[in-house]
Design an enzyme around this catalytic site. Structure first.
Site, PDB file in Angstrom:
ATOM      1  N   ARG A 102     -15.661 -35.616  12.124  1.00 42.99           N
ATOM      2  CA  ARG A 102     -16.993 -35.789  12.724  1.00 42.99           C
ATOM      3  C   ARG A 102     -17.452 -34.407  13.167  1.00 42.99           C
ATOM      4  NH1 ARG A 102     -19.230 -40.025  17.116  1.00 42.99           N
ATOM      5  NH2 ARG A 102     -19.325 -41.160  15.151  1.00 42.99           N
ATOM      6  N   HIS A 129     -23.990 -40.817   8.115  1.00 44.37           N
ATOM      7  CA  HIS A 129     -22.947 -41.553   8.844  1.00 44.37           C
ATOM      8  C   HIS A 129     -22.537 -42.739   7.952  1.00 44.37           C
ATOM      9  CE1 HIS A 129     -20.481 -42.893  11.989  1.00 44.37           C
ATOM     10  NE2 HIS A 129     -21.356 -43.223  12.917  1.00 44.37           N
ATOM     11  N   GLN A 132     -20.558 -45.925   9.166  1.00 43.69           N
ATOM     12  CA  GLN A 132     -21.413 -46.804   9.963  1.00 43.69           C
ATOM     13  C   GLN A 132     -22.214 -47.737   9.056  1.00 43.69           C
ATOM     14  OE1 GLN A 132     -21.781 -46.892  13.501  1.00 43.69           O
ATOM     15  NE2 GLN A 132     -22.828 -48.783  12.942  1.00 43.69           N
ATOM     16  N   ASP A 224     -31.679 -46.673  16.543  1.00 45.31           N
ATOM     17  CA  ASP A 224     -30.642 -45.722  16.977  1.00 45.31           C
ATOM     18  C   ASP A 224     -31.264 -44.855  18.077  1.00 45.31           C
ATOM     19  OD1 ASP A 224     -28.428 -44.028  17.133  1.00 45.31           O
ATOM     20  OD2 ASP A 224     -28.850 -42.965  15.258  1.00 45.31           O
ATOM     21  N   CYS A 264     -26.226 -48.914  15.881  1.00 40.82           N
ATOM     22  CA  CYS A 264     -24.891 -48.329  15.644  1.00 40.82           C
ATOM     23  C   CYS A 264     -24.116 -48.141  16.945  1.00 40.82           C
ATOM     24  CB  CYS A 264     -25.031 -47.002  14.910  1.00 40.82           C
ATOM     25  SG  CYS A 264     -26.136 -45.839  15.747  1.00 40.82           S
ATOM     26  N   ARG A 292     -16.647 -51.777  11.988  1.00 47.77           N
ATOM     27  CA  ARG A 292     -16.240 -50.400  11.681  1.00 47.77           C
ATOM     28  C   ARG A 292     -14.759 -50.386  11.325  1.00 47.77           C
ATOM     29  NH1 ARG A 292     -18.993 -46.100  13.904  1.00 47.77           N
ATOM     30  NH2 ARG A 292     -17.573 -44.883  12.619  1.00 47.77           N
TER      31      ARG A 292
END
Ligand code: CP
Ligand code: NVA
Length: 305
Positions: A102, A129, A132, A224, A264, A292
């Protein structure tokens, strides 16, 4: 055979995208079948930004597959500063069988993938991402059934999460509407790619500045945070600009009556979403968070088995 990485849903074929979702469902239904699937394999988890879900689900996921993880916090490696990305890749490939990263620039995960002989998994960059979005489409399918022709509305910033949802929509035949303030639209190349490649699957893409137009008749409404990790200094300025895109009861009412609310997480309650929506029975945000785990187990297994 060239080793596989998981950097972007864009890199997957339509068939590979469906296969990963199928495997994730199978792992969720039958976890016991996979408890020694990656026995003894080590996974380095490199974080240059904070995390709750990504860290816990990768850590728990690799253990559930019989492997183990080594967590590297933002204070540890300092990629490209304390040590070059090349040198980190050349060290870690001798120590572990997979690396999750990340970080900020997408070029960092691309360079890691180029230089490391072990699979690289993108756990979020400024550009996308993908783990996700795989969990999100798994959740949408779990709740709504077949994805083809379903409408997903995304409200807010045309950011990393939006880009991965767009790539996923192109592969899975989802109709996707993105509503952002002017100047915050998704990346132009992503828009062009999704318009071009999405034709084969029935994906349709609408990019608009009108939140109501995007939400109209949607099966799922997604938002988000307005300022992503690394953009904290812009947070106050963005609040005023993004206010019309807040997912509240009034905006959500333009979606289908059985629409689901997705995020998310982490959520900034009272900013991009109100409590009324995120705590409503239509909200599936914690199911997404759980998925996830299953989606990433499928990714790790596919790359590292
Ligand atoms: N959604 C997500 O990636 O959460 P974290 O930032 O907590 O990992
Ligand atoms: N767009 C957000 C997603 C967090 C999971 C960020 O990059 O901070």
């Amino acid at each position: 055979m060239h080793k596989k990485d998981f950097l972007s849903i864009r890199d997957l074929s339509v068939e590979e995208t469906h296969d990963l979702l199928d495997l994730a469902f199978s792992m969720k239904a039958n976890p016991a079948k996979y408890t020694s699937a990656l026995e003894g394999r080590g996974m380095a988890l490199i974080f240059e930004k904070p995390s709750l879900r990504t860290r816990v689900t990768f850590d728990v996921g690799i253990h559930q597959l019989g492997g183990f993880s080594v967590y590297l916090s933002p204070l540890e490696i300092n990629l490209g500063k304390r040590e070059s990305v090349y040198d980190v890749a050349k060290n870690l490939e001798r120590m572990v069988q997979g690396i999750m990263i990340r970080t900020f620039g997408h070029d960092i995960v691309e360079n890691m993938a180029k230089w490391a002989s072990v699979p690289i998994i993108n756990g979020l960059t400024d550009f996308n991402h993908p783990c996700q979005a795989m969990a999100d489409y798994m959740t949408m399918k779990e709740v709504k059934g077949a994805l083809e022709g379903r409408k997903l509305a995304y409200l807010g910033d045309g950011n990393n999460v939006a880009h991965s949802l767009m790539f996923g929509a192109a592969k899975l035949g989802v109709r996707i509407a993105i509503a952002t303030p002017e100047g915050f639209e998704p990346n132009r190349e992503v828009i062009e790619y999704v318009r071009r490649e999405g034709r084969a699957t029935g994906c349709e893409l609408l990019v608009t500045n009108d939140p109501v137009e995007a939400v109209k008749d949607a099966d799922a409404v997604y938002t988000d945070v307005w300022a992503s990790m690394g953009q904290e200094s812009e947070a106050d300025k963005r609040k005023a600009i993004f206010q019309p895109y807040q997912v509240n009861g009034a905006l959500f009412s333009h979606a289908r009556p059985d629409a689901i609310f997705m995020h998310c997480l982490p959520a900034h309650r009272g900013e991009e979403v109100t409590d009324e929506v995120i705590d409503s029975p239509n909200s599936v945000v914690f199911q997404e968070a759980e998925n996830r785990l299953h989606a990433q187990k499928a990714i790790m297994y596919t790359l590292m088995k």
